[in-house]
Structures are given as structure tokens and as C-alpha cells.
Design a protein around this motif. Structure first.
Motif, PDB file in Angstrom:
ATOM      1  N   GLU A 183      57.654  98.691 -69.392  1.00 59.59           N
ATOM      2  CA  GLU A 183      58.992  98.168 -69.668  1.00 59.59           C
ATOM      3  C   GLU A 183      59.393  98.328 -71.130  1.00 59.59           C
ATOM      4  OE1 GLU A 183      59.028  94.158 -68.336  1.00 59.59           O
ATOM      5  OE2 GLU A 183      59.005  94.686 -66.199  1.00 59.59           O
ATOM      6  N   SER A 184      58.411  98.424 -72.009  1.00 57.14           N
ATOM      7  CA  SER A 184      58.711  98.598 -73.432  1.00 57.14           C
ATOM      8  C   SER A 184      58.889 100.063 -73.820  1.00 57.14           C
ATOM      9  CB  SER A 184      57.598  97.987 -74.283  1.00 57.14           C
ATOM     10  OG  SER A 184      56.381  98.688 -74.090  1.00 57.14           O
ATOM     11  N   GLY A 185      58.711 100.970 -72.851  1.00 57.57           N
ATOM     12  CA  GLY A 185      58.879 102.388 -73.112  1.00 57.57           C
ATOM     13  C   GLY A 185      57.606 103.118 -73.507  1.00 57.57           C
ATOM     14  N   ARG A 186      56.494 102.409 -73.568  1.00 55.70           N
ATOM     15  CA  ARG A 186      55.229 103.043 -73.921  1.00 55.70           C
ATOM     16  C   ARG A 186      54.595 103.694 -72.693  1.00 55.70           C
ATOM     17  NH1 ARG A 186      52.300  98.049 -76.808  1.00 55.70           N
ATOM     18  NH2 ARG A 186      53.049  97.158 -74.841  1.00 55.70           N
ATOM     19  N   LEU A 187      53.930 104.807 -72.917  1.00 52.78           N
ATOM     20  CA  LEU A 187      53.253 105.494 -71.824  1.00 52.78           C
ATOM     21  C   LEU A 187      52.106 104.647 -71.292  1.00 52.78           C
ATOM     22  CD1 LEU A 187      53.274 109.035 -73.425  1.00 52.78           C
ATOM     23  CD2 LEU A 187      54.340 108.456 -71.239  1.00 52.78           C
ATOM     24  N   ARG A 188      52.071 104.470 -69.993  1.00 56.68           N
ATOM     25  CA  ARG A 188      51.011 103.681 -69.365  1.00 56.68           C
ATOM     26  C   ARG A 188      49.705 104.473 -69.370  1.00 56.68           C
ATOM     27  NH1 ARG A 188      52.367 103.564 -63.934  1.00 56.68           N
ATOM     28  NH2 ARG A 188      50.805 101.964 -63.560  1.00 56.68           N
ATOM     29  N   PRO A 189      48.567 103.810 -69.471  1.00 51.59           N
ATOM     30  CA  PRO A 189      47.282 104.511 -69.502  1.00 51.59           C
ATOM     31  C   PRO A 189      46.854 104.986 -68.122  1.00 51.59           C
ATOM     32  CG  PRO A 189      46.923 102.151 -69.621  1.00 51.59           C
ATOM     33  CD  PRO A 189      48.407 102.352 -69.690  1.00 51.59           C
ATOM     34  N   LEU A 190      46.071 106.038 -68.112  1.00 49.95           N
ATOM     35  CA  LEU A 190      45.591 106.624 -66.855  1.00 49.95           C
ATOM     36  C   LEU A 190      44.608 105.707 -66.133  1.00 49.95           C
ATOM     37  CD1 LEU A 190      46.054 109.310 -65.321  1.00 49.95           C
ATOM     38  CD2 LEU A 190      43.981 110.196 -66.431  1.00 49.95           C
ATOM     39  N   SER A 191      44.199 104.632 -66.787  1.00 49.99           N
ATOM     40  CA  SER A 191      43.284 103.679 -66.162  1.00 49.99           C
ATOM     41  C   SER A 191      43.867 103.052 -64.907  1.00 49.99           C
ATOM     42  CB  SER A 191      42.908 102.570 -67.156  1.00 49.99           C
ATOM     43  OG  SER A 191      44.072 101.910 -67.635  1.00 49.99           O
ATOM     44  N   ALA A 192      45.172 103.227 -64.687  1.00 52.47           N
ATOM     45  CA  ALA A 192      45.805 102.701 -63.475  1.00 52.47           C
ATOM     46  C   ALA A 192      45.350 103.451 -62.227  1.00 52.47           C
ATOM     47  CB  ALA A 192      47.328 102.769 -63.608  1.00 52.47           C
ATOM     48  N   VAL A 193      44.693 104.597 -62.388  1.00 55.86           N
ATOM     49  CA  VAL A 193      44.156 105.333 -61.233  1.00 55.86           C
ATOM     50  C   VAL A 193      42.790 104.752 -60.891  1.00 55.86           C
ATOM     51  CG1 VAL A 193      43.392 107.555 -60.343  1.00 55.86           C
ATOM     52  CG2 VAL A 193      45.363 107.444 -61.870  1.00 55.86           C
TER      53      VAL A 193
END
Length: 211
Positions: A183-193
Motif C-alpha cells: 500500500e505504500s508503493g514499495r515492492l513486496r518481497p518474494l518471501s510471499a511465495v
């Protein structure tokens, strides 16, 4: 350094393909001290796992714990041997994964080559493997060029540009679910996989490869 390695790998793809199609020598031809590629009818089925650490583009990196969980699950379920690969900057991450497998009694089925191989020797090793598991790296494109079935764990930020498209079902991509930014515009980390999703994809590739 990461960018230099990626550019070298991508530019090498055309040379690899020319070597396969014409009379030239591929940089992927294994030196004599490498074992031959393992098949289902042989004692060893090899999987190359390319670990990667990029301080500049860390959002594309899959965490060490995720790699460890995946490698452990693969070794517990399949009769395979894992070869960890990566550049000098990836050596600590590869060593950590190998140490984790040692703690659960699986180190004898993992060969750590992280930080130890040149690009040429990495290509030679991957060419002998039945599968390659990687994130968005130059080695991923090398796997495509070598025609080694490749499972790529990708960030949605650039998956549409770098994924294994145009190869039919030879390679697979696991793209991180959800938006590429928070929501802040930062790229989310790949750890979400989750490792379980990658394991499911690998299981399907393994089964489809047949005996």
C-alpha cells in the motif's frame, strides 16, 4: 557484479544455441571430471538449485529458509541429489542451506557448489541435471538455453518480461501472488511465495517427466 553475471549469462545463450545447432563447441560441454547426466534409469537424478543474493534487487530474492524448506521436502520425497549453485556473492547463502540439510541428516544428498564454479562450469553442471530450480537470475536464462527443465520462482514486477515463455510446457514459472507493491508503493518481497507452492510445481514436473 550481479548485473555483470546476468549480462554474461544472457549473452552466452546465443553461443550455447549456436554450439548445439552448428559445429561449434558449447560452453556447456562438461569437463571430464563431471559425471554424466543422471536419468531415471540411473542411480542419481540431479537437481540444480540456484541460490541468489542481491542487495540491490533484494525483492527478487527468495529467502534462505524457503530454499532450505524446499530442498528438504524434495530430498525427503524424491530419490534425487541436489546441487547448490551460485556466484561468489551467494556462497554464504548456499553454505547456510547445506548446513541446514546437515542438521536434518540430508547433507550427503546435497553438493554445495555455491561460489565455487565459473560460469562455464556452472553451465556444464546444469546441463547434466534433470531439473533446475531458480529465481530471476542469469542462470535461469542459461537453463532455458540449455533446454534443462527449469522451475522459476518469479516476482510479478517483471515476470511478464523474463518468464519462460515460448517453450511450451518445458519450463514452469511460479509467480508471487497478489500485487507487486504494498500500500505504500514499495515492492513486496518474494518471501510471499510459499515453499509448498514451489514443491507442488516441482512434483508435477517430475511426474510429467516420466520414468
Amino acid at each position: 557484479r550481479n548485473m555483470e553475471v546476468q549480462i554474461l549469462a544472457e549473452h552466452s545463450n546465443s553461443n550455447l544455441l549456436r554450439g548445439r545447432q552448428g559445429g561449434g563447441t558449447s560452453i556447456g560441454n562438461p569437463p571430464s571430471n563431471f559425471p554424466h547426466k543422471g536419468g531415471r534409469d540411473q542411480m542419481e537424478i540431479r537437481i540444480a538449485v540456484q541460490v541468489h543474493h542481491s542487495p540491490r534487487l533484494s525483492f527478487r530474492d527468495w529467502p534462505c529458509d524457503a530454499f532450505l524448506e524446499l530442498c528438504r521436502a524434495i530430498l525427503e520425497e524424491f530419490p534425487v541429489k541436489i546441487y547448490l549453485t551460485g556466484g561468489p556473492e551467494d556462497a554464504d547463502k548456499a553454505a547456510s542451506i547445506a548446513a541446514g540439510l546437515d542438521r536434518v541428516g540430508l547433507r550427503h544428498r546435497c553438493v554445495n557448489r555455491g561460489g565455487a564454479l565459473s560460469l562455464r562450469d556452472t553451465a556444464a553442471l546444469i546441463e547434466q541435471c534433470a531439473f533446475l530450480i531458480t529465481t530471476d537470475t542469469g542462470i535461469m536464462h542459461l537453463g532455458f538455453a540449455l533446454d534443462v527443465p527449469t522451475l522459476a520462482v518469479l516476482h510479478p514486477y517483471n515476470a511478464h518480461r523474463v518468464g519462460p515463455y515460448g517453450y511450451g510446457n518445458r519450463h514452469r514459472a511460479i509467480v508471487m501472488p497478489g500485487p507487486d507493491r504494498d500500500e505504500s508503493g514499495r515492492l513486496r518481497p518474494l518471501s510471499a511465495v510459499p515453499p509448498a507452492a514451489v514443491l507442488d510445481a516441482f512434483r508435477q514436473m517430475y511426474q510429467e517427466a516420466g520414468p
